[in-house]
Design a protein around this motif. Structure first.
Motif, PDB file in Angstrom:
ATOM      1  N   ALA A   1       0.876  -1.385   0.267  1.00  0.00           N
ATOM      2  CA  ALA A   1      -0.070  -0.050  -0.181  1.00  0.00           C
ATOM      3  C   ALA A   1       0.959   1.299   0.011  1.00  0.00           C
ATOM      4  O   ALA A   1       0.528   2.303  -0.691  1.00  0.00           O
ATOM      5  CB  ALA A   1      -0.786  -0.012   1.090  1.00  0.00           C
ATOM      6  N   GLU A   2       1.830   1.285   0.794  1.00  0.00           N
ATOM      7  CA  GLU A   2       2.710   2.490   0.881  1.00  0.00           C
ATOM      8  C   GLU A   2       3.538   2.723  -0.493  1.00  0.00           C
ATOM      9  O   GLU A   2       3.818   3.977  -0.752  1.00  0.00           O
ATOM     10  CB  GLU A   2       3.706   2.175   2.031  1.00  0.00           C
ATOM     11  CG  GLU A   2       3.084   2.286   3.527  1.00  0.00           C
ATOM     12  CD  GLU A   2       4.106   2.251   4.658  1.00  0.00           C
ATOM     13  OE1 GLU A   2       3.737   2.387   5.740  1.00  0.00           O
ATOM     14  OE2 GLU A   2       5.326   1.647   4.117  1.00  0.00           O
ATOM     15  N   ASN A   3       3.803   1.594  -1.144  1.00  0.00           N
ATOM     16  CA  ASN A   3       4.433   2.042  -2.381  1.00  0.00           C
ATOM     17  C   ASN A   3       3.561   1.810  -3.620  1.00  0.00           C
ATOM     18  O   ASN A   3       3.886   1.850  -4.655  1.00  0.00           O
ATOM     19  CB  ASN A   3       5.433   0.630  -2.889  1.00  0.00           C
ATOM     20  CG  ASN A   3       6.680   0.696  -1.617  1.00  0.00           C
ATOM     21  OD1 ASN A   3       7.262   1.998  -1.437  1.00  0.00           O
ATOM     22  ND2 ASN A   3       6.963  -0.304  -0.951  1.00  0.00           N
ATOM     23  N   GLY A   4       2.337   1.854  -3.454  1.00  0.00           N
ATOM     24  CA  GLY A   4       1.245   2.016  -4.192  1.00  0.00           C
ATOM     25  C   GLY A   4       1.025   0.548  -5.254  1.00  0.00           C
ATOM     26  O   GLY A   4       0.887   0.802  -6.692  1.00  0.00           O
ATOM     27  N   VAL A   5       1.419  -0.402  -4.856  1.00  0.00           N
ATOM     28  CA  VAL A   5       1.604  -1.581  -5.747  1.00  0.00           C
ATOM     29  C   VAL A   5       0.114  -2.200  -5.473  1.00  0.00           C
ATOM     30  O   VAL A   5      -0.067  -2.796  -4.378  1.00  0.00           O
ATOM     31  CB  VAL A   5       2.681  -2.573  -5.295  1.00  0.00           C
ATOM     32  CG1 VAL A   5       2.748  -3.675  -6.232  1.00  0.00           C
ATOM     33  CG2 VAL A   5       3.976  -1.907  -5.018  1.00  0.00           C
ATOM     34  N   GLY A   6      -0.519  -2.354  -6.354  1.00  0.00           N
ATOM     35  CA  GLY A   6      -1.822  -3.224  -6.486  1.00  0.00           C
ATOM     36  C   GLY A   6      -1.762  -4.591  -6.790  1.00  0.00           C
ATOM     37  O   GLY A   6      -0.584  -5.044  -7.214  1.00  0.00           O
ATOM     38  N   ILE A   7      -2.765  -5.248  -6.494  1.00  0.00           N
ATOM     39  CA  ILE A   7      -2.546  -6.708  -6.743  1.00  0.00           C
ATOM     40  C   ILE A   7      -2.880  -7.044  -8.349  1.00  0.00           C
ATOM     41  O   ILE A   7      -2.479  -7.926  -8.561  1.00  0.00           O
ATOM     42  CB  ILE A   7      -3.987  -7.495  -6.071  1.00  0.00           C
ATOM     43  CG1 ILE A   7      -3.631  -8.914  -5.706  1.00  0.00           C
ATOM     44  CG2 ILE A   7      -5.098  -7.174  -6.822  1.00  0.00           C
ATOM     45  CD1 ILE A   7      -2.474  -9.104  -4.857  1.00  0.00           C
ATOM     46  N   ILE A   8      -3.227  -6.132  -9.019  1.00  0.00           N
ATOM     47  CA  ILE A   8      -3.246  -6.248 -10.513  1.00  0.00           C
ATOM     48  C   ILE A   8      -2.604  -4.974 -10.878  1.00  0.00           C
ATOM     49  O   ILE A   8      -2.580  -3.808 -10.295  1.00  0.00           O
ATOM     50  CB  ILE A   8      -4.711  -6.605 -11.277  1.00  0.00           C
ATOM     51  CG1 ILE A   8      -5.628  -5.229 -10.880  1.00  0.00           C
ATOM     52  CG2 ILE A   8      -5.118  -7.669 -10.559  1.00  0.00           C
ATOM     53  CD1 ILE A   8      -6.957  -5.441 -11.741  1.00  0.00           C
ATOM     54  N   GLU A   9      -2.281  -5.077 -12.126  1.00  0.00           N
ATOM     55  CA  GLU A   9      -1.354  -3.934 -12.538  1.00  0.00           C
ATOM     56  C   GLU A   9      -2.145  -2.594 -12.991  1.00  0.00           C
ATOM     57  O   GLU A   9      -1.828  -1.532 -12.670  1.00  0.00           O
ATOM     58  CB  GLU A   9      -0.385  -4.216 -13.870  1.00  0.00           C
ATOM     59  CG  GLU A   9       0.812  -5.229 -13.652  1.00  0.00           C
ATOM     60  CD  GLU A   9       1.613  -5.509 -14.888  1.00  0.00           C
ATOM     61  OE1 GLU A   9       1.073  -4.882 -15.864  1.00  0.00           O
ATOM     62  OE2 GLU A   9       2.448  -6.410 -14.758  1.00  0.00           O
ATOM     63  N   ASP A  10      -3.300  -2.867 -13.448  1.00  0.00           N
ATOM     64  CA  ASP A  10      -3.965  -1.669 -14.085  1.00  0.00           C
ATOM     65  C   ASP A  10      -5.469  -1.979 -13.468  1.00  0.00           C
ATOM     66  O   ASP A  10      -6.372  -2.225 -14.147  1.00  0.00           O
ATOM     67  CB  ASP A  10      -4.031  -1.583 -15.760  1.00  0.00           C
ATOM     68  CG  ASP A  10      -5.040  -0.370 -16.084  1.00  0.00           C
ATOM     69  OD1 ASP A  10      -4.926   0.346 -15.369  1.00  0.00           O
ATOM     70  OD2 ASP A  10      -5.165  -0.523 -17.224  1.00  0.00           O
ATOM     71  N   GLU A  11      -5.761  -1.303 -12.234  1.00  0.00           N
ATOM     72  CA  GLU A  11      -6.817  -1.451 -11.501  1.00  0.00           C
ATOM     73  C   GLU A  11      -8.023  -0.120 -12.247  1.00  0.00           C
ATOM     74  O   GLU A  11      -7.825   0.726 -12.046  1.00  0.00           O
ATOM     75  CB  GLU A  11      -6.871  -0.949  -9.925  1.00  0.00           C
ATOM     76  CG  GLU A  11      -8.425  -1.186  -9.347  1.00  0.00           C
ATOM     77  CD  GLU A  11      -8.169  -0.990  -7.838  1.00  0.00           C
ATOM     78  OE1 GLU A  11      -7.349  -1.650  -7.195  1.00  0.00           O
ATOM     79  OE2 GLU A  11      -8.607   0.153  -7.518  1.00  0.00           O
ATOM     80  N   ARG A  12      -9.120  -0.662 -12.677  1.00  0.00           N
ATOM     81  CA  ARG A  12      -9.939  -0.117 -13.324  1.00  0.00           C
ATOM     82  C   ARG A  12     -11.318  -0.023 -12.611  1.00  0.00           C
ATOM     83  O   ARG A  12     -12.127   1.086 -12.629  1.00  0.00           O
ATOM     84  CB  ARG A  12     -10.011  -0.259 -14.962  1.00  0.00           C
ATOM     85  CG  ARG A  12      -8.936  -0.356 -15.512  1.00  0.00           C
ATOM     86  CD  ARG A  12      -9.180  -0.919 -16.908  1.00  0.00           C
ATOM     87  NE  ARG A  12      -9.595   0.148 -17.992  1.00  0.00           N
ATOM     88  CZ  ARG A  12     -10.040  -0.061 -19.190  1.00  0.00           C
ATOM     89  NH1 ARG A  12     -10.077  -1.170 -19.643  1.00  0.00           N
ATOM     90  NH2 ARG A  12     -10.426   0.689 -19.874  1.00  0.00           N
ATOM     91  N   LEU A  13     -11.791  -1.079 -12.264  1.00  0.00           N
ATOM     92  CA  LEU A  13     -12.836  -1.400 -11.614  1.00  0.00           C
ATOM     93  C   LEU A  13     -12.752  -2.034 -10.099  1.00  0.00           C
ATOM     94  O   LEU A  13     -11.885  -2.985 -10.057  1.00  0.00           O
ATOM     95  CB  LEU A  13     -13.918  -2.191 -12.426  1.00  0.00           C
ATOM     96  CG  LEU A  13     -14.372  -1.395 -13.579  1.00  0.00           C
ATOM     97  CD1 LEU A  13     -15.150  -2.583 -14.635  1.00  0.00           C
ATOM     98  CD2 LEU A  13     -15.274  -0.267 -13.540  1.00  0.00           C
ATOM     99  N   ARG A  14     -13.654  -1.503  -9.343  1.00  0.00           N
ATOM    100  CA  ARG A  14     -13.509  -2.388  -7.717  1.00  0.00           C
ATOM    101  C   ARG A  14     -14.916  -2.944  -7.791  1.00  0.00           C
ATOM    102  O   ARG A  14     -15.987  -2.093  -7.708  1.00  0.00           O
ATOM    103  CB  ARG A  14     -13.254  -1.018  -6.805  1.00  0.00           C
ATOM    104  CG  ARG A  14     -11.828  -0.464  -7.031  1.00  0.00           C
ATOM    105  CD  ARG A  14     -11.658   0.814  -6.234  1.00  0.00           C
ATOM    106  NE  ARG A  14     -11.610   0.416  -4.829  1.00  0.00           N
ATOM    107  CZ  ARG A  14     -10.615  -0.087  -4.193  1.00  0.00           C
ATOM    108  NH1 ARG A  14      -9.595  -0.111  -4.535  1.00  0.00           N
ATOM    109  NH2 ARG A  14     -10.676  -0.152  -2.911  1.00  0.00           N
ATOM    110  N   LEU A  15     -14.841  -4.224  -7.413  1.00  0.00           N
ATOM    111  CA  LEU A  15     -16.066  -4.990  -7.201  1.00  0.00           C
ATOM    112  C   LEU A  15     -16.386  -5.439  -5.899  1.00  0.00           C
ATOM    113  O   LEU A  15     -15.279  -5.501  -4.847  1.00  0.00           O
ATOM    114  CB  LEU A  15     -16.145  -6.088  -8.068  1.00  0.00           C
ATOM    115  CG  LEU A  15     -15.707  -5.780  -9.714  1.00  0.00           C
ATOM    116  CD1 LEU A  15     -15.519  -7.035 -10.405  1.00  0.00           C
ATOM    117  CD2 LEU A  15     -16.864  -4.879 -10.203  1.00  0.00           C
ATOM    118  N   PHE A  16     -17.504  -5.650  -5.596  1.00  0.00           N
ATOM    119  CA  PHE A  16     -17.997  -6.077  -4.069  1.00  0.00           C
ATOM    120  C   PHE A  16     -18.793  -7.522  -4.321  1.00  0.00           C
ATOM    121  O   PHE A  16     -19.511  -7.614  -5.345  1.00  0.00           O
ATOM    122  CB  PHE A  16     -18.962  -5.300  -3.432  1.00  0.00           C
ATOM    123  CG  PHE A  16     -19.590  -5.711  -2.136  1.00  0.00           C
ATOM    124  CD1 PHE A  16     -18.631  -5.497  -0.890  1.00  0.00           C
ATOM    125  CD2 PHE A  16     -20.751  -6.438  -1.994  1.00  0.00           C
ATOM    126  CE1 PHE A  16     -19.296  -5.874   0.188  1.00  0.00           C
ATOM    127  CE2 PHE A  16     -21.180  -6.928  -0.745  1.00  0.00           C
ATOM    128  CZ  PHE A  16     -20.295  -6.552   0.294  1.00  0.00           C
TER     129      PHE A  16
END
Length: 416
Positions: A255-270
């Protein structure tokens, strides 16, 4: 698209999960071999901490069902259960464990050695009906096991009163008497206080882990939630605290380094409802469209913070709260829980799993869908499936609905 598939895990700590699961079941079998009393019980209750405090071995037949689904054992178990007359409409957890104990249990080829036979059966009258029925069936299957049937009031969270807590504390004391008489082991209250402290510490860590899911991009997705295995099986142990600390530290760094679980997060789902345990790879499906499942109703229910100053009262409260958090909650409360999560996790769209074999936590989805649209302008789609039985899941239908839903979400955000 495949009907059954394992998830792709990217967190280093999540990749350790196979070892964590294997070590737990090895410990269960070792306990049986060494003469340590083994007790079967439902998950999410204060008896777990009592067992660890009294050096007894807890085993969770309900939790074994997702393991069976992951290993592809459920079709054989369902065949046995349905051959005994259990309907396909019943809970998948119930049908799986019934089929397992009357079928392949004890066989040489069962992954992880299966489950050791119980010396004790511990359950209460509260909770969902299948959870209670499972243990009534186990009483017949294992007639030599000593049985404790607790009497637990079923009360909604907002209606728990002091007399309910007092009664639950009384039940905990009766359970301690039962365990002392049947195993000859006395409870060390200093040890219990330490176990309850560790249990609460695990829940605090889980809450902190969930806060990192609010980051954009999220450093963890639903594909990694198998890490909550320790919250189910290791509550009150240093093992759970150590593992969740490693998870927390990894997420904090990402989180502190801005590293997402996927490279290009475009949509956030529930995701609403229990995952499809035979197809956890489903959570990776959305990634090709830049979508990631960042929150679920199911995983949020496994953290119950406790007042550690009074360990017995804390365990009584935990037991009272556990089921209302998931399966015995009003539609209005469920709706508010989903709306709150969608606000906190910055959700773009919701996936509502209409779960054929768990009706209690499926009820109210029409109201939730309407509230999401009217109050938060969040679209949702209903996915017909089953958390255990892949016969109730159509990959083609899923793909058709979800692909169209994803396109609509991307267009709504101006990303097409």
């Amino acid at each position: 698209m495949e009907k059954t598939k394992k998830s792709t895990k990217r967190l280093a700590t999540a990749k350790e999960l196979n070892r964590v699961v294997t070590e737990f079941y090895l410990e269960c079998h070792q306990a049986k071999a060494e003469g340590k009393p083994v007790g079967w019980m439902p998950p999410m209750n204060g008896a777990i901490e009592l067992f660890y405090a009294m050096d007894l071995q807890p085993v969770f037949p309900e939790n074994w069902s997702p393991v069976c689904a992951a290993f592809g054992l459920t079709p054989a178990n369902f065949e046995v259960a349905e051959g005994m007359g259990y309907s396909q409409d019943l809970c998948g957890y119930l049908r799986n464990i019934v089929g397992f104990v009357h079928g392949m249990m004890g066989g040489d080829q069962v992954p992880l050695g299966g489950l050791p036979e119980p010396d004790l059966l511990v359950y209460a009258s509260g909770g969902c009906i299948p959870a209670m029925k499972i243990f009534q069936i186990m009483e017949h299957r294992f007639p030599n096991a000593k049985v404790f049937r607790g009497d637990l009031p079923q009360v909604a969270l907002e209606h728990i009163q002091p007399h309910h807590v007092e009664y639950a504390v009384h039940q905990m004391k009766q359970l301690i008497e039962f365990l002392t008489e049947t195993t000859g082991r006395k409870l060390d209250y200093d040890r219990l206080a330490d176990v309850v402290r560790l249990s609460d510490e695990s829940c605090a860590l889980w809450d902190e882990i969930c806060t990192y899911r609010r980051h954009v991009p999220t450093p963890i997705s639903a594909a990694e939630i198998g890490i909550m295995f320790v919250l189910v099986t290791r509550q009150g142990t240093q093992i759970a605290v150590d593992f969740l600390t490693k998870v927390r530290d990894e997420l904090k760094e990402r989180a502190e380094n801005g590293v997402g679980i996927i490279e290009d997060e475009r949509l956030r789902l529930f995701w609403d409802n229990i995952p499809l345990w035979y197809n956890m790879g489903l959570f990776n499906y959305f990634e090709k469209m830049g979508a990631v499942v960042v929150a679920e109703t199911y995983s949020a229910a496994w953290s119950i913070r406790m007042d550690t100053s009074d360990p017995l009262k804390a365990l009584a409260m935990k037991t009272l709260k556990s089921y209302p958090l998931v399966s015995c909650v009003s539609v209005e409360t469920r709706k508010e829980m989903v709306l709150k999560a969608c606000r906190e996790y910055k959700i773009d769209g919701a996936l509502l799993h209409s779960n054929k074999s768990c009706v209690p936590i499926t009820l109210g989805q029409a109201d939730i869908k309407r509230a999401l649209e009217e109050e938060l302008d969040i679209p949702s789609v209903v996915i017909d499936a089953d958390h255990m039985d892949d016969r109730n899941f159509s990959p083609a239908q899923f793909q058709t609905r979800v692909d169209a839903f994803m396109e609509m979400l991307l267009e709504k955000k101006g990303l097409l």
